[in-house]
Design a protein around this motif. Structure first.
Motif, mmCIF file in Angstrom:
data_model
loop_
_atom_site.group_PDB
_atom_site.id
_atom_site.type_symbol
_atom_site.label_atom_id
_atom_site.label_comp_id
_atom_site.label_asym_id
_atom_site.label_seq_id
_atom_site.Cartn_x
_atom_site.Cartn_y
_atom_site.Cartn_z
ATOM 1 N N GLY A 115 0.782 -1.224 0.000
ATOM 2 C CA GLY A 115 0.000 0.000 0.000
ATOM 3 C C GLY A 115 0.813 1.272 0.000
ATOM 4 O O GLY A 115 0.254 2.370 0.051
ATOM 5 N N GLU A 116 2.132 1.157 -0.079
ATOM 6 C CA GLU A 116 3.010 2.332 -0.030
ATOM 7 C C GLU A 116 3.513 2.692 -1.420
ATOM 8 O O GLU A 116 3.716 1.819 -2.269
ATOM 9 C CB GLU A 116 4.219 2.067 0.874
ATOM 10 C CG GLU A 116 5.158 3.250 0.998
ATOM 11 C CD GLU A 116 6.430 2.913 1.754
ATOM 12 O OE1 GLU A 116 7.111 3.840 2.225
ATOM 13 O OE2 GLU A 116 6.754 1.711 1.865
ATOM 14 N N ASP B 180 -3.061 5.921 -7.932
ATOM 15 C CA ASP B 180 -3.236 6.101 -6.491
ATOM 16 C C ASP B 180 -4.431 5.312 -5.973
ATOM 17 O O ASP B 180 -4.370 4.670 -4.919
ATOM 18 C CB ASP B 180 -3.435 7.582 -6.170
ATOM 19 C CG ASP B 180 -2.122 8.335 -6.050
ATOM 20 O OD1 ASP B 180 -1.067 7.676 -6.012
ATOM 21 O OD2 ASP B 180 -2.149 9.572 -6.010
ATOM 22 N N ARG B 181 -5.524 5.374 -6.720
ATOM 23 C CA ARG B 181 -6.749 4.708 -6.282
ATOM 24 C C ARG B 181 -6.560 3.195 -6.181
ATOM 25 O O ARG B 181 -6.947 2.570 -5.191
ATOM 26 C CB ARG B 181 -7.890 5.026 -7.250
ATOM 27 C CG ARG B 181 -9.258 4.575 -6.760
ATOM 28 C CD ARG B 181 -10.312 4.926 -7.786
ATOM 29 N NE ARG B 181 -10.342 3.966 -8.881
ATOM 30 C CZ ARG B 181 -10.789 4.247 -10.105
ATOM 31 N NH1 ARG B 181 -11.199 5.471 -10.394
ATOM 32 N NH2 ARG B 181 -10.814 3.327 -11.039
ATOM 33 N N ARG C 20 -3.694 1.600 -5.933
ATOM 34 C CA ARG C 20 -2.707 1.298 -4.891
ATOM 35 C C ARG C 20 -3.385 1.205 -3.531
ATOM 36 O O ARG C 20 -3.098 0.296 -2.737
ATOM 37 C CB ARG C 20 -1.630 2.383 -4.870
ATOM 38 C CG ARG C 20 -0.648 2.244 -3.696
ATOM 39 C CD ARG C 20 0.375 3.364 -3.700
ATOM 40 N NE ARG C 20 -0.242 4.681 -3.655
ATOM 41 C CZ ARG C 20 -0.704 5.258 -2.564
ATOM 42 N NH1 ARG C 20 -0.631 4.619 -1.396
ATOM 43 N NH2 ARG C 20 -1.221 6.469 -2.602
ATOM 44 N N GLU C 21 -4.292 2.137 -3.258
ATOM 45 C CA GLU C 21 -4.963 2.154 -1.965
ATOM 46 C C GLU C 21 -5.968 1.010 -1.827
ATOM 47 O O GLU C 21 -6.039 0.354 -0.782
ATOM 48 C CB GLU C 21 -5.664 3.495 -1.772
ATOM 49 C CG GLU C 21 -4.693 4.671 -1.652
ATOM 50 C CD GLU C 21 -5.397 6.009 -1.672
ATOM 51 O OE1 GLU C 21 -6.644 6.018 -1.845
ATOM 52 O OE2 GLU C 21 -4.731 7.047 -1.525
ATOM 53 N N THR C 22 -6.749 0.762 -2.869
ATOM 54 C CA THR C 22 -7.796 -0.266 -2.767
ATOM 55 C C THR C 22 -7.233 -1.682 -2.830
ATOM 56 O O THR C 22 -7.789 -2.597 -2.209
ATOM 57 C CB THR C 22 -8.845 -0.085 -3.875
ATOM 58 O OG1 THR C 22 -8.196 -0.145 -5.151
ATOM 59 C CG2 THR C 22 -9.547 1.260 -3.740
ATOM 60 N N GLY D 10 -3.934 -2.434 -2.066
ATOM 61 C CA GLY D 10 -2.775 -2.589 -1.194
ATOM 62 C C GLY D 10 -1.487 -2.815 -1.958
ATOM 63 O O GLY D 10 -0.592 -3.540 -1.501
ATOM 64 N N ARG E 292 4.818 8.508 -0.473
ATOM 65 C CA ARG E 292 5.066 8.663 0.970
ATOM 66 C C ARG E 292 6.533 8.979 1.221
ATOM 67 O O ARG E 292 6.863 9.762 2.110
ATOM 68 C CB ARG E 292 4.667 7.373 1.689
ATOM 69 C CG ARG E 292 4.928 7.400 3.186
ATOM 70 C CD ARG E 292 4.576 6.058 3.796
ATOM 71 N NE ARG E 292 4.935 5.991 5.211
ATOM 72 C CZ ARG E 292 4.873 4.892 5.946
ATOM 73 N NH1 ARG E 292 4.447 3.761 5.394
ATOM 74 N NH2 ARG E 292 5.231 4.907 7.209
#
Length: 373
Positions: free
Chosen positions: A38-39, A203-204, A206-208, A210, A228
């Motif tokens: 997720g990073e 980004d979306r 990556r977040e959903t 992980g 990050r």
């Protein structure tokens, strides 16, 4: 309670390219980095700094005429990729690690329909019927916001715009459900508005999902509010790494500060010279002792040209390889805090240009970035 192990763990990686009839090119020097699930880790530097070689070394894909040797360690979910067999590396491609390539105009096969290319990672491992392949491709294209995915799945790449082609590339990379995504300058040749759309899409997911994401760029402003952490590369070495806010607001390496100064500002005097980095990146075929940035650095002294600086900590998670790091309270040049342009303003992409005197310098061309939350 112990932290989860990183998805990608690179330790002391050295890469040499063996050229016919010449000495090997040492293109990566002692590269160490890690990315958690997720990073997003941003890797930034000028062309020729080793960013793409790093991604291709992790992926295990190089030119057919290139012969490379590696030392160090690359672990993907604990498995050492450098000691894995060619068959095992092929099994991992698409399912554990995938790549979004730099140029959407050339990364897709022009004579193969979109549906087949999007589902290639799946069809290489299990047989899919024509209808199932088309249905899967439509679902993947819809997941990356391709309008009218049924029609676009049957199209050829030349029938799509550059932005849609890059979305197809992202869909193909996500098809196998990888744990690690390598994005090698994914906004190259795209309009600035399309660039932001593509980055928001990455980004979306990556977040959903992980995803551990390695985002490669030569635009340090593009990473602000997205990555990050940042790793700054120069001549195949990581010269500075740390949290994005820390690196961009209080750079410790003169090269990082120079990259930040090269970003155009929308504030200040209307007519003013754009700061540049004098000189050119080093020729890897002609290695010289000492710090590779010394010939272009205003802070270099006699010691910098005879020894490579060690990596030292200058803050929490903030490290730099420099004998004369900049003061923590400023950028070392203007004596004040370095910051990126105001939210919503244009930032820059470092590019080489030649002055009337023949000296090559690094300047910037406009692009956009995501606003900081």
């Amino acid at each position: 309670m112990t932290a989860d192990p990183p998805v990608l763990d690179v330790q002391s990686l050295d890469t040499l390219i063996h050229t016919p009839g010449g000495d090997p090119l040492h293109v990566l020097h002692d590269v160490t980095l890690a990315i958690a699930a997720g990073e997003c880790l941003g890797v930034v530097g000028e062309s020729g700094s080793g960013k793409s070689v790093l991604a291709r070394t992790v992926l295990g894909v190089h030119g057919r005429t290139s012969r490379l040797t590696h030392t160090g360690r690359i672990r993907l979910r604990g498995e050492d990729l450098l000691t894995a067999s060619a068959r095992r590396r092929a099994e991992l491609l698409g399912t554990e690690v995938a790549m979004v390539h730099q140029d959407p105009m050339t990364s897709l096969n022009p004579v193969v329909r979109v549906a087949e290319q999007v589902t290639e990672a799946l069809t290489n491992r299990r047989r899919l019927g024509r209808r199932e392949r088309l249905r899967t491709a439509v679902e993947l294209l819809a997941a990356v916001d391709v309008p009218d995915p049924e029609r676009r799945a049957r199209a050829y790449p030349h029938e799509l715009s550059g932005g849609l082609r890059q979305r197809v590339g992202i869909a193909a990379a996500l098809a196998g459900g990888p744990a690690l995504l390598l994005a090698d300058e994914p906004t190259t040749a795209l309009d600035v508005t399309v660039q932001r759309t593509v980055l928001d899409l990455l980004d979306r997911h990556r977040e959903t999902r992980g995803l551990a994401t390695l985002l490669i760029t030569h635009d340090i402003g593009l990473l602000y509010g997205r990555a990050r952490r940042i790793a700054v590369m120069y001549a195949g070495r990581i010269v500075e790494t740390g949290p994005t806010d820390e690196v961009t607001e209080r750079p410790a390496h003169p090269y990082t500060a120079a990259l930040l100064r090269s970003v155009p500002r929308v504030t200040g005097a209307l007519r003013r010279p754009l700061p540049t980095i004098p000189g050119t990146p080093p020729d890897l075929s002609r290695p010289v002792p000492g710090c590779p940035f010394a010939p272009r650095c205003e802070r270099a002294d006699a010691g910098c040209v005879v020894a490579v600086p060690p990596t030292v900590a200058v803050g929490a998670g903030h490290e730099v390889a420099c004998f004369h790091p900049l003061a923590r309270e400023g950028n070392g040049a203007a004596g004040s805090r370095t910051s990126l342009p105001i939210p919503g303003a244009a930032t820059g992409t470092a590019a080489a240009s030649t002055s009337a005197s023949g000296t090559t310098t690094t300047s910037a061309s406009a692009t956009t970035r995501k606003d900081t939350p």
